[in-house]
Each structure stands twice: as C-alpha cells, then as structure tokens.
Design a protein around this motif. Sequence first.
Motif, PDB file in Angstrom:
ATOM      1  N   ASN A   1       0.846  -1.191   0.000  1.00 12.81           N
ATOM      2  CA  ASN A   1       0.000   0.000   0.000  1.00 12.81           C
ATOM      3  C   ASN A   1       0.881   1.240   0.000  1.00 12.81           C
ATOM      4  O   ASN A   1       2.054   1.198   0.374  1.00 12.81           O
ATOM      5  CB  ASN A   1      -0.914  -0.001   1.227  1.00 12.81           C
ATOM      6  CG  ASN A   1      -1.793  -1.238   1.289  1.00 12.81           C
ATOM      7  OD1 ASN A   1      -2.633  -1.449   0.443  1.00 12.81           O
ATOM      8  ND2 ASN A   1      -1.562  -2.072   2.299  1.00 12.81           N
ATOM      9  N   SER A   2       0.315   2.379  -0.385  1.00 15.02           N
ATOM     10  CA  SER A   2       1.125   3.593  -0.435  1.00 15.02           C
ATOM     11  C   SER A   2       0.269   4.819  -0.144  1.00 15.02           C
ATOM     12  O   SER A   2      -0.951   4.796  -0.267  1.00 15.02           O
ATOM     13  CB  SER A   2       1.805   3.734  -1.807  1.00 15.02           C
ATOM     14  OG  SER A   2       0.854   3.733  -2.845  1.00 15.02           O
ATOM     15  N   ALA A   3       0.969   5.900   0.271  1.00 11.68           N
ATOM     16  CA  ALA A   3       0.310   7.166   0.557  1.00 11.68           C
ATOM     17  C   ALA A   3       1.039   8.285  -0.155  1.00 11.68           C
ATOM     18  O   ALA A   3       2.271   8.286  -0.240  1.00 11.68           O
ATOM     19  CB  ALA A   3       0.284   7.421   2.064  1.00 11.68           C
ATOM     20  N   GLU A   4       0.293   9.256  -0.642  1.00 12.95           N
ATOM     21  CA  GLU A   4       0.904  10.390  -1.320  1.00 12.95           C
ATOM     22  C   GLU A   4       1.578  11.338  -0.337  1.00 12.95           C
ATOM     23  O   GLU A   4       2.486  12.077  -0.694  1.00 12.95           O
ATOM     24  CB  GLU A   4      -0.172  11.129  -2.122  1.00 12.95           C
ATOM     25  CG  GLU A   4      -0.740  10.290  -3.262  1.00 12.95           C
ATOM     26  CD  GLU A   4      -1.996  10.893  -3.859  1.00 12.95           C
ATOM     27  OE1 GLU A   4      -2.602  11.768  -3.212  1.00 12.95           O
ATOM     28  OE2 GLU A   4      -2.381  10.478  -4.974  1.00 12.95           O
ATOM     29  N   TYR A   5       1.128  11.280   0.928  1.00  7.08           N
ATOM     30  CA  TYR A   5       1.722  12.153   1.937  1.00  7.08           C
ATOM     31  C   TYR A   5       2.319  11.342   3.082  1.00  7.08           C
ATOM     32  O   TYR A   5       3.534  11.255   3.205  1.00  7.08           O
ATOM     33  CB  TYR A   5       0.675  13.149   2.452  1.00  7.08           C
ATOM     34  CG  TYR A   5       1.209  14.162   3.432  1.00  7.08           C
ATOM     35  CD1 TYR A   5       2.295  14.970   3.103  1.00  7.08           C
ATOM     36  CD2 TYR A   5       0.617  14.327   4.676  1.00  7.08           C
ATOM     37  CE1 TYR A   5       2.799  15.901   4.007  1.00  7.08           C
ATOM     38  CE2 TYR A   5       1.092  15.268   5.584  1.00  7.08           C
ATOM     39  CZ  TYR A   5       2.189  16.054   5.243  1.00  7.08           C
ATOM     40  OH  TYR A   5       2.678  16.971   6.143  1.00  7.08           O
ATOM     41  N   ARG A   6       1.502  10.721   3.904  1.00  3.47           N
ATOM     42  CA  ARG A   6       2.016   9.950   5.036  1.00  3.47           C
ATOM     43  C   ARG A   6       1.188   8.670   5.255  1.00  3.47           C
ATOM     44  O   ARG A   6       0.001   8.645   4.994  1.00  3.47           O
ATOM     45  CB  ARG A   6       1.971  10.786   6.319  1.00  3.47           C
ATOM     46  CG  ARG A   6       2.971  11.929   6.347  1.00  3.47           C
ATOM     47  CD  ARG A   6       2.875  12.690   7.656  1.00  3.47           C
ATOM     48  NE  ARG A   6       3.836  13.786   7.713  1.00  3.47           N
ATOM     49  CZ  ARG A   6       3.911  14.677   8.698  1.00  3.47           C
ATOM     50  NH1 ARG A   6       3.080  14.584   9.728  1.00  3.47           N
ATOM     51  NH2 ARG A   6       4.814  15.629   8.672  1.00  3.47           N
ATOM     52  N   GLY A   7       1.875   7.678   5.826  1.00  2.00           N
ATOM     53  CA  GLY A   7       1.194   6.468   6.260  1.00  2.00           C
ATOM     54  C   GLY A   7       0.811   5.532   5.135  1.00  2.00           C
ATOM     55  O   GLY A   7      -0.371   5.297   4.897  1.00  2.00           O
ATOM     56  N   GLY A   8       1.813   4.971   4.468  1.00  2.00           N
ATOM     57  CA  GLY A   8       1.504   4.019   3.409  1.00  2.00           C
ATOM     58  C   GLY A   8       0.746   2.812   3.930  1.00  2.00           C
ATOM     59  O   GLY A   8      -0.180   2.329   3.278  1.00  2.00           O
ATOM     60  N   GLY A   9       1.138   2.343   5.120  1.00  3.67           N
ATOM     61  CA  GLY A   9       0.426   1.207   5.730  1.00  3.67           C
ATOM     62  C   GLY A   9      -0.734   1.687   6.575  1.00  3.67           C
ATOM     63  O   GLY A   9      -1.897   1.489   6.246  1.00  3.67           O
ATOM     64  N   ILE A  10      -0.387   2.353   7.721  1.00  2.00           N
ATOM     65  CA  ILE A  10      -1.410   2.846   8.648  1.00  2.00           C
ATOM     66  C   ILE A  10      -1.069   4.275   9.056  1.00  2.00           C
ATOM     67  O   ILE A  10       0.081   4.582   9.372  1.00  2.00           O
ATOM     68  CB  ILE A  10      -1.503   1.968   9.918  1.00  2.00           C
ATOM     69  CG1 ILE A  10      -1.900   0.534   9.550  1.00  2.00           C
ATOM     70  CG2 ILE A  10      -2.511   2.548  10.904  1.00  2.00           C
ATOM     71  CD1 ILE A  10      -1.910  -0.419  10.735  1.00  2.00           C
ATOM     72  N   TYR A  11      -2.066   5.127   9.065  1.00  3.97           N
ATOM     73  CA  TYR A  11      -1.910   6.501   9.583  1.00  3.97           C
ATOM     74  C   TYR A  11      -2.883   6.657  10.754  1.00  3.97           C
ATOM     75  O   TYR A  11      -4.076   6.357  10.634  1.00  3.97           O
ATOM     76  CB  TYR A  11      -2.242   7.529   8.502  1.00  3.97           C
ATOM     77  CG  TYR A  11      -2.050   8.963   8.954  1.00  3.97           C
ATOM     78  CD1 TYR A  11      -0.873   9.644   8.642  1.00  3.97           C
ATOM     79  CD2 TYR A  11      -3.037   9.633   9.678  1.00  3.97           C
ATOM     80  CE1 TYR A  11      -0.694  10.967   9.059  1.00  3.97           C
ATOM     81  CE2 TYR A  11      -2.864  10.940  10.098  1.00  3.97           C
ATOM     82  CZ  TYR A  11      -1.690  11.603   9.783  1.00  3.97           C
ATOM     83  OH  TYR A  11      -1.511  12.903  10.199  1.00  3.97           O
ATOM     84  N   CYS A  12      -2.333   7.097  11.906  1.00  4.82           N
ATOM     85  CA  CYS A  12      -3.209   7.299  13.056  1.00  4.82           C
ATOM     86  C   CYS A  12      -2.686   8.453  13.916  1.00  4.82           C
ATOM     87  O   CYS A  12      -1.560   8.896  13.738  1.00  4.82           O
ATOM     88  CB  CYS A  12      -3.354   6.033  13.897  1.00  4.82           C
ATOM     89  SG  CYS A  12      -1.800   5.326  14.481  1.00  4.82           S
TER      90      CYS A  12
END
Length: 261
Positions: free
Chosen positions: A250-261
Amino acid sequence: MINKIIVIVATICISFSIDIFVPNDYDTIQEAVDAAINGDRIILDAGNYAENVVIENKDIIIGSKYLTTGDEFYILTTRIVGDSDKGASVTFKNIISNEAGLIGLTVNQNLIFGGCWGGLPVIPSLGGAIACIDGASPRIENIEIFGTMANLGAGIAINDSDPIITAVTIDGTEARNRGAGIYLSNSNSEITAVTITNSYAYDFGGGIYMTNSSPIIKHVDISNSLANRGGGMFINFSNPTMKYNTLHSNSAEYRGGGIYC
C-alpha cells in the motif's frame, strides 16, 4: 339480581417465516423486501438485478441460492447493480439486528454520468455498494464488491451501526473522500476474513477509514491500495482491536503508506 357472564376471547396470531423467491414470487428484490416480514429470507435466482435496494426496520435476509445450496457458483453469478445517482446499491437503515443479512452474492454499481459533475459519474455520498446507517447492523457474508464509487465508503459505508462483516472481497473501489474499501463512523463492527485490493481514496484511508469507532478487525488483508494519508488504513479518534491482519504494497501520497493514526 342479574348475573353477568363475561367471556373473554383471546386471539393468537402466529406468523411464520418463509422463503420468498425472486423473480418467481416477485419481479424485483425491492418488491420482495416490501412484502417480507421479520425472519423471512429472499432467495435470488442467478442473474443481474438492476435496482437500488433499501431495507428499513426489517430483520430479513437477502441472498443468492448459495443460501440454500452452499454452492459458491451463485456468489459471482447473482449480482445487484444499483444506479450510482440513487445512493448505495444496497442500503440497510434504521433499527435492524444481526438477524438480518446480505449473503452470498455480488454487489456492483452502474455509474451514471452527468449532473453538476459534468463528465464525471454522479456517485453516492455514503456507500457505493453497501450502506449500513442509523442503527442497521446486519450480517454481510460471502459478498464480492468491485468497481464501486462513493464519497465515503466506496465499498461499504457504516454510520452509527454495527454490522458483522465476514468473507467479503472488495476490489478496485474509489472514494472521492475517505474509506475506499470500508468507511466506519461511530461503529463497533466486527470485520473478519475481508480482502481489500486496488482501492483508492482521494483523501484518507485507501483500505479502511475509521473515526470514533472501536471495531474488531481480524484476518483482514489490504494490498495495493492508495490514499493521500493512510494507504492501507486511517485511524481517527478510534480504538480498534486488530489481530492477524496483513497490510502490504500500500502507499500514501503524503504519510502512512500502511497505517496513519
């Protein structure tokens, strides 16, 4: 002296749950839902059902012939395909218990283009394939979802409800806002053996987005999903219980490719 004899007659009404067959008994799923009472099952023949179905205040089960045969052939060959400009393809709303359910079929979406979006599809605000709102907590089991869109919860949207979600596959869904796979708000749902792949949220939570929720999430696989934040999962003011889950690629354009919390 006059003696009076009062006779009290008690009438006992007994209702029995039945199986309703579509299209044999009713032409459409919605007609069958409207006629059904608590405890009934609506059994669908294999085929495509071009309608948006709304179940309100009824503990009924809708399913393919997988319900009666156990044959997984019917999961992919029985499809509910709602129009995207009319809301989720299947909506459970108001007080519905876990005695209700959607079992053993595929839920898709017919994208309607035009309106204020110009050349873009007109999509639901909440729930592309399935929406559970306002206290609706059915069982969602052995369901295939792919290619659906919504602002929130392109696959499944849950708001103020606690459905039990088991053995569901969500693939290629897209949320213009949050929760391309599953969106949870004020929910204590149980989510088990769910696979989410190739899902994209413009904002938060490519796989799962949750806010003000305490779900139980077990044996969930989220892969190849993308969001601005939280490609796999975005956790906001929530306290999930998570066991035996896999998040990869998985990926994120800003933060937290896996999990953001």
